[in-house]
Design a protein around this motif. Structure first.
Motif, PDB file in Angstrom:
ATOM      1  N   GLY A   1      56.751  20.216  44.369  1.00  0.00           N
ATOM      2  CA  GLY A   1      55.849  20.411  44.228  1.00  0.00           C
ATOM      3  C   GLY A   1      54.854  21.152  45.603  1.00  0.00           C
ATOM      4  O   GLY A   1      56.353  21.535  46.560  1.00  0.00           O
TER       5      GLY A   1
ATOM      6  N   HIS B   1      52.273  14.341  45.320  1.00  0.00           N
ATOM      7  CA  HIS B   1      53.105  14.549  43.979  1.00  0.00           C
ATOM      8  C   HIS B   1      52.911  15.513  43.563  1.00  0.00           C
ATOM      9  O   HIS B   1      53.245  15.686  42.298  1.00  0.00           O
ATOM     10  N   TRP B   2      52.411  16.203  44.184  1.00  0.00           N
ATOM     11  CA  TRP B   2      52.127  18.089  43.422  1.00  0.00           C
ATOM     12  C   TRP B   2      53.241  18.437  42.817  1.00  0.00           C
ATOM     13  O   TRP B   2      54.563  18.714  43.284  1.00  0.00           O
ATOM     14  N   THR B   3      53.555  19.045  41.357  1.00  0.00           N
ATOM     15  CA  THR B   3      54.362  19.346  41.066  1.00  0.00           C
ATOM     16  C   THR B   3      54.401  21.078  41.024  1.00  0.00           C
ATOM     17  O   THR B   3      53.464  20.843  41.180  1.00  0.00           O
TER      18      THR B   3
ATOM     19  N   ASP C   1      51.690  21.977  38.861  1.00  0.00           N
ATOM     20  CA  ASP C   1      50.390  21.748  39.589  1.00  0.00           C
ATOM     21  C   ASP C   1      49.668  22.933  40.311  1.00  0.00           C
ATOM     22  O   ASP C   1      48.238  23.056  40.392  1.00  0.00           O
TER      23      ASP C   1
END
Lengths: 621, 450
Positions: free
Chosen positions: A557, A175-177, A180
């Motif tokens: 991401g 779920h990292w953008t 991030d």
């Protein structure tokens, strides 16, 4: 006059073809030496270090670190307009006291140049804003620019990655953008910088028992501080050497630095000549960068052949010259890989990671195209070979930005037999699929925009593609099955349906589909071309796409997001070309009936009118 | 890779191309020309035997190509589905199945969010079976035994063997794991992914009486009321995969107030549901099930809320004068031989986290074969083959306190069809060499003549 030159060229084309790449490579093979009155930073590159699980020269350590930080193998000072070798940058950082060690900073207020070298590449706008940096055109920032925001940067990175000691859970990498991922990346780069300046990496102090358990300088120093004594063995001598070397560098004592370095290297040469020979080979390999220069030459070759099609008088000499030149470049490309195998001490293992698979696929494409060109002397295979060679080497270049291209292999992959058989075979299968795919592109592009596919052109190109497809079928099937046998031998199961296995299976099925459709008469020449182009999507999925699976396609991401988007774009382009191949034949320059108003055949071409096409005219209407 | 593009490319051969094709006959054509529709349209020819007509229909190369397209999709989707589900879940659903409901999320490259919508699609059994029929029919009518067809016949024979091998594997392969801590002796193979609830009563030194409830009956709100069990069990919360932790001191008071009836592990531990392990998990973990259940005695007396978890040890429960062990555990089976783990070694390259070697030093004891403490080493790419099973180095366990490796995890596989791929590989390899070699020879030969 022009005719005379053409005649001369025709006679000596082969020799020009041999001379061009040799001269080109020769220029870059010329060794570069340090200036006598300056620090001998290039010689410093010869010192051995243990890094990433492998012995390597400091030269490689410096280049890899700089590559990761700044995407270049040398440091360019934009203000002074000068370029320095990576080893100078490494020395500068080593000579800077660890900036977070306040005590040391107070004792040694001289940071040297390391703080002001703009090496941190930050291209993400959000990160630039977050760290309150002034946007600069080079996208590169110095340590001094960052130093104030480092605590904040580390705190953010900790929040994203999680920190067990502080009981922070972190964000699931899925779920990292993009921001991030870039924050974490930058934090890692800064940490690496600090580790180098704190002498925690690379490992430079050998183990007196001769094993590969080397220590970093900082560990040894803390040992010395704790016990208050220093032995008299090899590692103590090396420790002393580094201690003095770095302080000479800090104090700008050039002569002392150089003579100390010379003495130490002479000692090493005497003590372990084999190891130093390997190190010298690696430095030469780094500096020579054979794959990079192959890449440039492939562009030249493609242009030469394109030129040969435009100038009919020159056509044959140019093609012949390009063919010989390609053969010579192939030899250089191959020797590059052989040197790699020597450095990694794994003979016949061409492919050890994604990077080397790209280099090897390029080599395979060129090899297959050389064979195809030998049979059908029309230049098309040279263009296909040089374009694929160029593309794969560009991909390899991008992959090399991640750091060391010769990383050690995971335990499970540590078997030369299977690496040399299964991996080589499967990769050659990818290669054949790509060559067929690019021949398909050649069929569509040449057929649509030129007259080259009139007469025998289309049939020859199609037969060439068919041959490559058959080879691809054989290689990818045997390679996939060999992989199954490896799995059975090591894990007790032949087929596990994991993404990489499935990817290889997809290629086998796809080629089988094309061949059966052809045998059943469902597709003819053009259909094969279109299917081969679509096959590029399948192959690129197996080769690259499976690596992105863990990321999840909806999460834009993650560190791999850029490459994933690039892959999607490239696949869309392939599909567009395939779609173009489905356009009606009236739109194809090579296949539409010739109109007397627009002479389609270029002047000088000896092609007779196309009787074959006119025959089918009534059917079209 | 959408379908329309394929059909545009394959099914619309333009007449103009037929021209080029006629000038140069395809080099490696089967000599089949079977799907040409003309024979079927000419009724004046001798009427064919109905069996032959059916076979011809089945052997159509167009069916082959369609099946290839279907298999491409199923393999591709079966790969994408592994982002959300474990590889063996996917294999059972997509490949070892007659049909499958493919979620729209998977159809659209995992780009959609999870939704319940799905489309039906033929599964691996169906596509593979159809391919087999198609292939056999083709050989029945089209290929005569002739030297120049030998290559193709060999290739196809190999493909049949490989497909049958996968069928046998799918039906009969058994996979399990052996977890052995340093200095422990183990003769049990457990099967992750096959949880069971077990009630164990020790009869004497050598014998246990075990009552087990299979995974299929464990789900939320299930009531398990069986005369073999000394209690009825109502499952409150069943978790396919879970993580656990010990209750902290400061939470304890609050927790006890909320769960006054908690018993056993439920008093000291807390578990939480987490996502199923997916097929692309880099650490290749497996699901660890847990469940909360309320037990009621046969006399109707409430026995409280219990926590059963494969993370935790067996719990003891006393009913009347009998003592039982209860556990939610992986299904396990005993072997007539045992492994004693002397030590497990895990090496990394100095200065990195990259693993260099995993090594289990084991003593094998098999009373039936008179083997007493035979030393065996199992490491990467060097498994142990014993009594028809393969034991390979898969993973290791770590001590939660010191975080150091303290035991080994061996994967155990029994596959009766293991030899078939080897035979198939040989057949297809030789077949392709013969066939494509023949094609190449003809091609070169013709050029030389010219």
């Amino acid at each position: 006059m022009m005719l005379k030159i053409a005649e001369h060229m025709a006679r000596y084309a082969v020799w020009y073809g041999i001379a061009l790449p040799i001269i080109w490579f020769g220029i870059f093979m010329w060794p570069v030496r340090d200036k006598a009155d300056d620090f001998h930073v290039r010689l410093f590159g010869r010192l051995p270090a243990y890094d990433g699980g492998r012995f390597k020269p400091m030269d490689t350590v410096a280049r890899n670190n700089l590559m990761v930080l700044t995407h270049r193998q040398a440091y360019r000072d934009a203000e002074k307009g000068q370029t320095y070798p990576a080893t100078k940058w490494l020395l500068d950082v080593m000579a800077t006291p660890n900036p977070l060690n306040k005590g040391l900073v107070r004792i040694l207020p001289n940071h040297g140049e390391a703080w002001d070298q703009k090496v941190f590449r930050i291209e993400n706008d959000q990160v630039i804003v977050m760290l309150k940096l002034d946007r600069n055109e080079l996208l590169r920032y110095s340590f001094r620019d960052l130093v104030k925001s480092i605590p904040y940067l580390f705190e953010e990175a900790g929040r994203i990655m999680g920190d067990e000691d502080q009981d922070i859970k972190g964000i699931d990498p899925k779920h990292w953008t993009l921001k991030d991922a870039k924050v974490v990346e930058l934090a890692n780069h800064v940490r690496q910088f600090l580790r180098i300046s704190g002498q925690e990496t690379p490992l430079v102090i050998p183990n007196p028992d001769g094993s590969d358990q080397w220590k970093p300088f900082s560990n040894y120093m803390s040992d010395v501080m704790r016990t208050g004594q220093m032995g008299d063995d090899v590692d103590a001598r090396t420790f002393n050497f580094y201690w003095k070397l770095v302080s000479h560098y800090q104090n700008d004592e050039k002569d002392k630095f150089n003579s100390l370095l010379d003495d130490h290297l002479r000692e090493l040469d005497k003590a372990s000549p084999d190891k130093m020979k390997r190190i010298d080979t690696e430095i030469f390999f780094n500096q020579f960068a054979p794959f990079y220069h192959c890449l440039e030459l492939y562009v030249v070759l493609a242009l030469l052949v394109a030129l040969s099609w435009l100038a009919p008088n020159w056509s044959e000499p140019l093609r012949k010259g390009a063919f010989t030149a390609m053969a010579v470049v192939f030899v250089f490309h191959l020797s590059g890989l052989i040197v790699r195998m020597y450095l990694q001490n794994r003979m016949f293992v061409f492919v050890t990671n994604l990077y080397s698979s790209a280099v090897f696929i390029g080599l395979g494409c060129v090899c297959m195209c050389l064979i195809a060109e030998w049979f059908y002397r029309n230049g098309i295979a040279i263009v296909v070979g040089s374009v694929t060679g160029f593309c794969t080497l560009i991909i390899a270049h991008m992959l090399s930005l991640d750091g060391d291209t010769m990383v050690m292999m995971q335990a499970v992959l540590d078997t030369n037999f299977w690496l040399a058989t299964h991996v080589t075979c499967v990769t050659l299968g990818y290669t054949a699929a790509f060559v067929a795919g690019f021949m398909g592109i050649a069929y569509i592009v040449l057929g649509m925009f030129t007259d080259m596919l009139r007469k025998d052109g289309a049939a020859n190109l199609s037969r060439m593609t068919y041959g490559v497809l058959c080879a691809g079928m054989f290689l990818s099937f045997v390679g996939t099955v060999l992989g199954g046998l490896w799995a059975d031998y090591s894990w007790g199961r032949f087929w596990g349906w994991d993404p990489k296995e499935n990817g290889a299976l997809l290629i086998v099925i796809w080629i089988a589909l094309i061949l059966h459709a052809r045998w059943g008469g469902m597709v003819k020449q053009r259909g094969i071309a279109v299917l081969c182009v679509m096959g590029n999507c399948v192959t690129s999925w197996s080769w690259f796409g499976t690596n992105f699976l863990g990321v999840g396609l909806h999460a834009y991401g993650g560190a791999k997001a850029d490459s994933m988007m690039a892959l999607i774009m490239i696949d869309l382009a392939f599909l567009a070309i395939a779609g173009m191949g489905c356009l009606p034949l009236e739109m194809w320059q090579s296949f539409r009936p010739e109109q007397p108003a627009t002479p389609a055949t270029p002047p000088g071409s000896d092609q007779p009118p196309q009787t074959g096409i006119t025959k089918i005219k009534p059917k079209l209407a | 890779m959408d379908k329309t593009a394929i059909s545009a490319g394959t099914l619309a051969p333009k007449p103009a191309e037929a021209n080029g094709q006629a000038a140069a006959p395809p080099v490696g054509t089967n000599g089949t020309a079977a799907p040409a529709p003309e024979p079927a349209m000419k009724p004046d020819k001798k009427a064919k035997h109905p069996v032959r007509q059916v076979l011809e229909l089945l052997a159509d190369l167009r069916i082959t190509v369609v099946l290839f397209v279907l298999s491409l999709f199923i393999v591709f989707w079966g790969t994408l589905a592994q982002v959300d589900n474990g590889v063996w879940t996917v294999v059972a659903k997509y490949f070892r199945n007659w049909y499958v409901w493919v979620p729209l999320r998977v159809v659209f490259f995992n780009a959609l969010d999870k939704s319940s919508a799905a489309i039906p699609f033929p599964g691996g059994w169906l596509i593979g079976g159809a391919m087999l029929v198609n292939l056999l029919a083709a050989h029945a009518i089209r290929f005569k035994l002739a030297w120049n067809r030998a290559g193709i016949i060999l290739i196809h024979a190999g493909i049949i063997v490989i497909m049958l091998g996968e069928l046998i594997t799918g039906l009969y392969q058994i996979e399990g794991q052996m977890v052995i801590k340093n200095g422990q002796t183990v003769n049990q193979v457990m099967h992750p992914g096959t949880a069971e609830f077990a009630l164990i009563r020790t009869l004497d030194d050598k014998r246990d009486e075990v009552v087990s409830v299979p995974k299929s009956r464990l789900y939320n709100d299930a009531v398990i009321d069986d005369p073999n069990l000394p209690f009825t069990m109502t499952i409150i919360d069943y978790m396919v995969n879970s993580e656990f932790r010990q209750l902290k001191k400061e939470e304890k008071k609050d927790y006890d107030a909320k769960n006054p009836d908690a018993q056993g592990h439920a008093r000291t531990h807390i578990v939480k549901k987490i996502d199923e392990v997916n097929g692309v998990d880099p650490n290749a973990r497996h699901d660890v099930p847990s469940m909360y259940a309320v037990l009621t005695g046969r006399d109707g007396k409430p026995m409280g809320k219990w926590l059963f978890s494969a993370h935790l040890e067996n719990q003891f429960i006393k009913i009347g004068d009998k003592e039982y062990q209860v556990a939610l555990r992986y299904k396990q089976k005993e072997r007539p031989f045992s492994f004693y783990l002397e030590k497990f070694e895990h090496e990394v390259f100095p200065g990195t986290q990259t693993p260099k070697d995993f090594h289990s030093y084991i003593l094998l004891t098999d009373p039936e074969h008179g083997i007493e403490a035979r030393p065996v080493e199992i490491y990467m790419n060097a498994p142990l083959y014993y009594r028809g099973e393969t034991f390979y180095q898969s993973s290791w366990t770590t001590d939660p306190m010191t975080r150091k490796a303290d035991g080994t995890v061996l994967q155990v596989v029994r596959n009766p069809g293991w030899l078939m791929p080897y035979i198939a590989c040989l057949l297809v390899g030789v077949g392709m060499l013969v066939h494509f070699g023949n094609t190449l020879y003809k091609f070169v030969d013709r050029r030389v003549v010219r």
